[in-house]
Design a protein around this motif. Structure first.
Motif, PDB file in Angstrom:
ATOM      1  N   UNK A 134       8.730 -48.367  15.244  1.00 14.00           N
ATOM      2  CA  UNK A 134       9.065 -47.865  16.575  1.00 14.00           C
ATOM      3  C   UNK A 134       9.164 -49.011  17.584  1.00 14.00           C
ATOM      4  N   UNK A 135       9.773 -48.749  18.701  1.00  9.24           N
ATOM      5  CA  UNK A 135       9.911 -49.784  19.747  1.00  9.24           C
ATOM      6  C   UNK A 135       8.535 -50.204  20.266  1.00  9.24           C
ATOM      7  N   UNK A 136       7.625 -49.237  20.407  1.00  7.77           N
ATOM      8  CA  UNK A 136       6.280 -49.542  20.890  1.00  7.77           C
ATOM      9  C   UNK A 136       5.522 -50.404  19.886  1.00  7.77           C
ATOM     10  N   UNK A 137       5.652 -50.077  18.605  1.00  7.18           N
ATOM     11  CA  UNK A 137       5.025 -50.849  17.529  1.00  7.18           C
ATOM     12  C   UNK A 137       5.585 -52.274  17.504  1.00  7.18           C
ATOM     13  N   UNK A 138       6.887 -52.400  17.722  1.00  4.59           N
ATOM     14  CA  UNK A 138       7.553 -53.712  17.778  1.00  4.59           C
ATOM     15  C   UNK A 138       6.926 -54.577  18.876  1.00  4.59           C
ATOM     16  N   UNK A 139       6.685 -53.958  20.040  1.00 10.68           N
ATOM     17  CA  UNK A 139       6.109 -54.686  21.180  1.00 10.68           C
ATOM     18  C   UNK A 139       4.678 -55.140  20.869  1.00 10.68           C
ATOM     19  N   UNK A 140       3.873 -54.260  20.262  1.00 10.97           N
ATOM     20  CA  UNK A 140       2.524 -54.661  19.842  1.00 10.97           C
ATOM     21  C   UNK A 140       2.581 -55.915  18.965  1.00 10.97           C
TER      22      UNK A 140
ATOM     23  N   UNK B 188       2.414 -62.022  17.392  1.00  8.04           N
ATOM     24  CA  UNK B 188       3.242 -63.205  17.134  1.00  8.04           C
ATOM     25  C   UNK B 188       3.025 -64.272  18.205  1.00  8.04           C
ATOM     26  N   UNK B 189       2.996 -63.849  19.463  1.00 10.27           N
ATOM     27  CA  UNK B 189       2.804 -64.795  20.570  1.00 10.27           C
ATOM     28  C   UNK B 189       1.451 -65.494  20.455  1.00 10.27           C
ATOM     29  N   UNK B 190       0.420 -64.751  20.087  1.00  7.09           N
ATOM     30  CA  UNK B 190      -0.910 -65.344  19.940  1.00  7.09           C
ATOM     31  C   UNK B 190      -0.928 -66.378  18.821  1.00  7.09           C
ATOM     32  N   UNK B 191      -0.321 -66.054  17.688  1.00  6.97           N
ATOM     33  CA  UNK B 191      -0.307 -66.973  16.544  1.00  6.97           C
ATOM     34  C   UNK B 191       0.436 -68.264  16.849  1.00  6.97           C
ATOM     35  N   UNK B 192       1.569 -68.132  17.541  1.00  8.22           N
ATOM     36  CA  UNK B 192       2.441 -69.289  17.727  1.00  8.22           C
ATOM     37  C   UNK B 192       2.116 -70.117  18.966  1.00  8.22           C
ATOM     38  N   UNK B 193       1.223 -69.618  19.837  1.00  7.31           N
ATOM     39  CA  UNK B 193       0.894 -70.346  21.077  1.00  7.31           C
ATOM     40  C   UNK B 193      -0.058 -71.516  20.835  1.00  7.31           C
ATOM     41  N   UNK B 194      -0.758 -71.507  19.710  1.00 10.26           N
ATOM     42  CA  UNK B 194      -1.700 -72.579  19.387  1.00 10.26           C
ATOM     43  C   UNK B 194      -0.926 -73.885  19.183  1.00 10.26           C
ATOM     44  N   UNK B 195      -1.318 -74.952  19.905  1.00  9.67           N
ATOM     45  CA  UNK B 195      -0.645 -76.256  19.762  1.00  9.67           C
ATOM     46  C   UNK B 195      -0.616 -76.727  18.307  1.00  9.67           C
TER      47      UNK B 195
ATOM     48  N   UNK C  30       2.487 -66.897   6.498  1.00 11.80           N
ATOM     49  CA  UNK C  30       2.515 -65.652   5.722  1.00 11.80           C
ATOM     50  C   UNK C  30       2.447 -64.442   6.649  1.00 11.80           C
ATOM     51  N   UNK C  31       1.536 -64.501   7.625  1.00 15.09           N
ATOM     52  CA  UNK C  31       1.396 -63.401   8.586  1.00 15.09           C
ATOM     53  C   UNK C  31       2.699 -63.163   9.347  1.00 15.09           C
ATOM     54  N   UNK C  32       3.351 -64.242   9.745  1.00  6.24           N
ATOM     55  CA  UNK C  32       4.595 -64.118  10.514  1.00  6.24           C
ATOM     56  C   UNK C  32       5.740 -63.592   9.649  1.00  6.24           C
ATOM     57  N   UNK C  33       5.764 -63.981   8.382  1.00  2.15           N
ATOM     58  CA  UNK C  33       6.812 -63.488   7.479  1.00  2.15           C
ATOM     59  C   UNK C  33       6.684 -61.976   7.305  1.00  2.15           C
ATOM     60  N   UNK C  34       5.456 -61.510   7.072  1.00  4.58           N
ATOM     61  CA  UNK C  34       5.237 -60.066   6.901  1.00  4.58           C
ATOM     62  C   UNK C  34       5.437 -59.320   8.214  1.00  4.58           C
TER      63      UNK C  34
ATOM     64  N   UNK D 285      -7.232 -71.404  16.605  1.00  5.80           N
ATOM     65  CA  UNK D 285      -7.214 -70.733  17.920  1.00  5.80           C
ATOM     66  C   UNK D 285      -6.208 -69.585  17.917  1.00  5.80           C
ATOM     67  N   UNK D 286      -5.048 -69.837  17.335  1.00  7.82           N
ATOM     68  CA  UNK D 286      -4.015 -68.803  17.262  1.00  7.82           C
ATOM     69  C   UNK D 286      -4.445 -67.633  16.396  1.00  7.82           C
ATOM     70  N   UNK D 287      -5.094 -67.922  15.273  1.00  4.41           N
ATOM     71  CA  UNK D 287      -5.575 -66.860  14.387  1.00  4.41           C
ATOM     72  C   UNK D 287      -6.650 -66.011  15.075  1.00  4.41           C
ATOM     73  N   UNK D 288      -7.562 -66.687  15.791  1.00  7.77           N
ATOM     74  CA  UNK D 288      -8.618 -65.948  16.500  1.00  7.77           C
ATOM     75  C   UNK D 288      -8.025 -65.100  17.638  1.00  7.77           C
ATOM     76  N   UNK D 289      -7.012 -65.651  18.311  1.00  3.67           N
ATOM     77  CA  UNK D 289      -6.358 -64.897  19.394  1.00  3.67           C
ATOM     78  C   UNK D 289      -5.608 -63.685  18.833  1.00  3.67           C
ATOM     79  N   UNK D 290      -4.915 -63.884  17.715  1.00  2.00           N
ATOM     80  CA  UNK D 290      -4.193 -62.768  17.086  1.00  2.00           C
ATOM     81  C   UNK D 290      -5.169 -61.670  16.672  1.00  2.00           C
TER      82      UNK D 290
END
Length: 339
Positions: free
Chosen positions: A160-166, A171-178, A243-247, A191-196
């Motif tokens: 669903x669109x709502x699920x996509x947004x969640x 994704x943003x949390x995982x990829x924001x880690x430097x 792996x998380x991002x691929x799934x 840090x990204x894993x803990x934020x996700x």
């Protein structure tokens, strides 16, 4: 290192979105024995980040998925670290270059395992939780004459669109880690894993679960913060971010009609599912709310709407967290298998 699973070699596996996974592999585990007629097989796909052993809580003697009666096949999703994944694919399709894999690709690979490797032409049941439910719906739509029964629980036929947004938040949390370095990390982006994990924590269980303090009273954590760190951060920290991002991409692009059979006609895809189906949403699931499941059932010819009466949110469906929910699910599967 000993493993408790087997590998089905797919060879060069052409994916729906245009890439080819060379020497693709599908990891799987089986329980029970395939009978002479080859008509006692059940397929039980894995879920987001889960591996086959995370499904085993629903398999057991005296349970619906009884290895004394059935031959149960648990295929691992692409991207989960055991089947072909960013973490185990050699260059050039390694890490951040791992190709886009759809649920359609996963189920086509599983179909090959079932038919080519085991010689099975008909399945008794396909069932699964969460993304396992997404794959279950795909089995029903892609191979409508191949199974008697379907039981997707806490999942959906289309993201669903709502699920996509969640999932964009995860994704943003995982990829924001430097340390993530666009997927070419050297050190784990903890840090990204803990934020996700903390993004996920607000969605995995329901408002009522937290209101009733079941994290403390039932699961035995000493405080909310203890639950967030020990349960949620602990859950994510041993996962590979790529792996998380691929799934996650597979999940966001889940749609049983996104293929040459249905050309995006979602209602036609649902209408094509012939198997007797129990669609079982969690009553308080924030990812896959019951009204979405009701809509699926309304467009399916042989489906029943069976909500799980639970305040455990998405985790009403797994992975074996609440004994009351396990019994409800198991009872429904027994009823379906007896029909």
């Amino acid at each position: 290192m000993t493993t408790d699973y087997e590998i089905f070699e797919l060879g060069d596996f052409a994916l729906q979105r245009g890439a080819t996974l060379r020497n693709a592999s599908l990891a799987y585990k089986t329980f029970g024995t395939l009978n002479a007629a080859k008509d006692n097989a059940i397929v039980y796909p894995t879920w987001y980040s889960g591996q086959h052993y995370d499904n085993e809580w629903l398999v057991g003697r005296g349970m619906a998925l009884d290895p004394d009666k059935y031959f149960i096949i648990i295929p691992n999703m692409f991207g989960n670290g055991l089947s072909s994944s960013p973490s185990n694919t050699p260059e050039p399709y390694n890490a951040a270059r791992f190709p886009k894999v759809t649920a359609y690709d996963n189920v086509r690979a599983q179909h090959r395992l079932v038919t080519e490797h085991f010689g099975i032409e008909h399945l008794r049941l396909v069932t699964g939780w969460s993304m396992g439910g997404l794959q279950t719906f795909h089995w029903g739509a892609l191979y409508p004459d191949m199974m008697d029964l379907l039981a997707p629980f806490c999942g959906s036929a289309k993201c669903s669109r709502h699920n996509f947004v969640f999932l964009e938040g995860v994704k943003a949390a995982l990829t924001a880690d430097d340390a993530f370095r666009d997927g070419w990390y050297v050190d784990k982006p903890h840090k990204g894993l803990r934020a996700a994990a903390r993004v996920y924590a607000g969605w995995g269980f329901s408002q009522a679960f937290y209101r009733e303090e079941l994290d403390i009273r039932t699961l035995g954590y000493s405080s909310l913060e203890d639950f967030l760190v020990a349960f949620w951060e602990g859950f994510f920290l041993d996962r590979d971010p790529n792996n998380l991002l691929a799934m996650l991409w597979t999940w966001q692009n889940g749609d049983i009609s996104a293929n040459e059979l249905y050309n995006g006609d979602y209602k036609a895809a649902l209408g094509a599912i012939r198997a007797k189906t129990y669609v079982m949403p969690g009553q308080t699931d924030l990812y896959f709310p019951p009204e979405d499941s009701r809509n699926e059932v309304d467009n399916m010819p042989n489906a029943r709407f069976v909500p799980i009466p639970s305040i455990w949110g998405h985790f009403a469906g797994g992975p074996g967290t609440n004994p009351v929910d396990i019994k409800f699910l198991d009872d429904q599967l027994k009823e379906l298998l007896a029909s």
